[in-house]
Design an enzyme around this catalytic site. Structure first.
Site, mmCIF file in Angstrom:
data_model
loop_
_atom_site.group_PDB
_atom_site.id
_atom_site.type_symbol
_atom_site.label_atom_id
_atom_site.label_comp_id
_atom_site.label_asym_id
_atom_site.label_seq_id
_atom_site.Cartn_x
_atom_site.Cartn_y
_atom_site.Cartn_z
ATOM 1 N N SER A 7 0.878 -1.361 -0.176
ATOM 2 C CA SER A 7 -0.061 0.477 0.108
ATOM 3 C C SER A 7 0.909 1.451 -0.364
ATOM 4 O O SER A 7 1.527 1.255 1.199
ATOM 5 C CB SER A 7 -0.428 -0.155 1.266
ATOM 6 O OG SER A 7 -1.152 1.040 1.461
ATOM 7 N N HIS A 32 -1.234 -1.185 -4.097
ATOM 8 C CA HIS A 32 -2.784 -1.128 -3.350
ATOM 9 C C HIS A 32 -2.633 0.259 -3.159
ATOM 10 O O HIS A 32 -1.556 1.086 -3.082
ATOM 11 C CB HIS A 32 -2.577 -1.681 -2.044
ATOM 12 C CG HIS A 32 -3.872 -1.797 -1.281
ATOM 13 N ND1 HIS A 32 -5.243 -2.466 -1.810
ATOM 14 C CD2 HIS A 32 -4.449 -0.661 -0.098
ATOM 15 C CE1 HIS A 32 -5.396 -2.221 -0.951
ATOM 16 N NE2 HIS A 32 -5.789 -1.100 0.374
ATOM 17 N N ASP A 34 -4.697 3.957 -1.473
ATOM 18 C CA ASP A 34 -5.490 3.913 -0.289
ATOM 19 C C ASP A 34 -6.888 5.396 -0.822
ATOM 20 O O ASP A 34 -5.360 6.524 -0.908
ATOM 21 C CB ASP A 34 -5.169 4.000 0.964
ATOM 22 C CG ASP A 34 -4.903 2.448 1.538
ATOM 23 O OD1 ASP A 34 -6.195 2.272 0.800
ATOM 24 O OD2 ASP A 34 -3.990 2.371 1.690
ATOM 25 N N MET A 36 -8.803 8.025 0.814
ATOM 26 C CA MET A 36 -9.901 8.530 1.062
ATOM 27 C C MET A 36 -10.122 9.971 1.197
ATOM 28 O O MET A 36 -9.491 10.724 0.751
ATOM 29 C CB MET A 36 -8.622 8.688 2.867
ATOM 30 C CG MET A 36 -8.506 7.317 3.037
ATOM 31 S SD MET A 36 -7.313 6.939 4.586
ATOM 32 C CE MET A 36 -6.600 5.478 4.901
ATOM 33 N N HIS A 65 -8.855 0.465 -4.041
ATOM 34 C CA HIS A 65 -10.027 0.566 -1.961
ATOM 35 C C HIS A 65 -10.017 2.178 -1.763
ATOM 36 O O HIS A 65 -9.732 2.978 -1.376
ATOM 37 C CB HIS A 65 -8.352 0.259 -0.980
ATOM 38 C CG HIS A 65 -9.130 0.242 -0.031
ATOM 39 N ND1 HIS A 65 -8.903 0.508 1.421
ATOM 40 C CD2 HIS A 65 -10.510 0.080 0.368
ATOM 41 C CE1 HIS A 65 -9.552 -0.432 2.612
ATOM 42 N NE2 HIS A 65 -10.596 -0.093 1.710
ATOM 43 N N MET A 67 -12.249 4.443 -0.109
ATOM 44 C CA MET A 67 -13.080 5.123 1.661
ATOM 45 C C MET A 67 -13.453 5.838 1.300
ATOM 46 O O MET A 67 -13.004 7.335 2.205
ATOM 47 C CB MET A 67 -11.922 4.293 1.713
ATOM 48 C CG MET A 67 -11.582 3.453 3.059
ATOM 49 S SD MET A 67 -9.415 3.772 3.563
ATOM 50 C CE MET A 67 -8.659 2.792 2.251
ATOM 51 N N MET A 136 -11.869 -5.482 6.172
ATOM 52 C CA MET A 136 -10.226 -4.904 6.884
ATOM 53 C C MET A 136 -9.848 -5.527 7.967
ATOM 54 O O MET A 136 -11.141 -6.048 9.217
ATOM 55 C CB MET A 136 -11.415 -3.284 7.085
ATOM 56 C CG MET A 136 -11.002 -2.549 5.619
ATOM 57 S SD MET A 136 -10.033 -2.379 4.492
ATOM 58 C CE MET A 136 -8.854 -1.612 5.775
ATOM 59 N N ASP A 174 -6.804 -6.678 5.048
ATOM 60 C CA ASP A 174 -5.784 -5.268 4.026
ATOM 61 C C ASP A 174 -5.793 -4.356 5.788
ATOM 62 O O ASP A 174 -7.007 -4.343 6.862
ATOM 63 C CB ASP A 174 -7.153 -4.302 3.701
ATOM 64 C CG ASP A 174 -6.375 -3.011 3.145
ATOM 65 O OD1 ASP A 174 -4.460 -2.602 4.020
ATOM 66 O OD2 ASP A 174 -6.863 -2.081 2.583
#
Ligand code: DX5
Ligand code: ZN
Length: 218
Positions: A7, A32, A34, A36, A65, A67, A136, A174
């Protein structure tokens, strides 16, 4: 075949290209990313522009991913930026089936993410449409948190559900993946292991990935 997905949340962003190329050379299987939004999770990261820049630095699959609240608004942007997989949190989708279809239609591989307290049963009527499920094992928002132990039972349950239905859905985990936790996570039936701090905080990426891979395959 177990896959290791570093990540980039834990990478040095002043040297993002070198960091990605370093983990690729060190044997990473996926990258990966992330995403957010400061709304669904209490942190902010980056959007499609950075994913597009990542796409230009590596040939590896990019595992996005999300979020974020209202993910439907951004799916085509991430797909156009070069995301290989796009995973949305079940907790953010009122019309999960529609969102998954949107990901598939955008040309990316759809995944659904479950927060630690969201039951596996949530997936009952969507599982057959997914390429992956992301479990998660920390509360999303930050790297470097501790693995939540009952995630193991949850992964076991999910793996059983997938096998009983004869599906080939990948199980990805993750949060808090490390040399201390990865063997149990793998034994529970996970296929893909996201590792942020365990890779990027290590002095030797190749050794870090090798250790994780060996423990996962044991
Ligand atoms: C957390 C992110 C993770 C994070 C994992 O919200 O989804 O991908 O980078 O970091 P580690 O591996 O350090 O727990
Ligand atoms: Zn993640």
């Amino acid at each position: 075949m177990k896959l290791i997905a570093p990540s980039i949340l834990s990478a040095d962003f002043t040297r993002l290209k070198e960091e990605i190329q370093a983990v690729e050379a060190a044997g990473a299987d996926w990258i990966h990313a992330d995403i957010m939004d400061g709304h669904f999770v209490p942190n902010l990261t980056f959007g499609p522009m950075v994913v597009e820049a990542v796409r230009r630095t590596t040939g590896l699959p990019i595992d996005v991913h999300l979020m974020i609240s209202e993910p439907d608004r951004y799916i085509s942007g991430f797909a156009k930026a070069g995301a290989t997989c796009i995973s949305v949190h079940a907790e953010t989708c009122t019309h999960l089936n529609r969102t998954v279809q949107l990901i598939r239609d955008s040309g990316a591989r759809p995944g659904v993410v479950l927060n630690p307290a969201t039951p596996v049963e949530t997936l009952r009527w969507i599982l057959e449409y997914l390429d992956l499920v992301l479990v998660m094992s920390v509360n999303p928002g930050f790297g470097g948190q501790r693995f939540i132990p009952n995630s193991i039972a949850k992964i076991t349950l999910l793996r059983t559900m997938i096998s009983e239905r004869g599906l080939h859905t990948l199980v990805e985990v993750d949060g808090g993946v490390s040399p201390q936790t990865i063997a149990d996570i793998a034994a529970a039936g996970a296929d893909v292991f996201v590792a942020g701090s365990a890779v990027f905080n290590s002095p030797d990426y190749r050794q870090a990935i090798l250790t994780l891979r060996q423990l996962a395959n044991r």
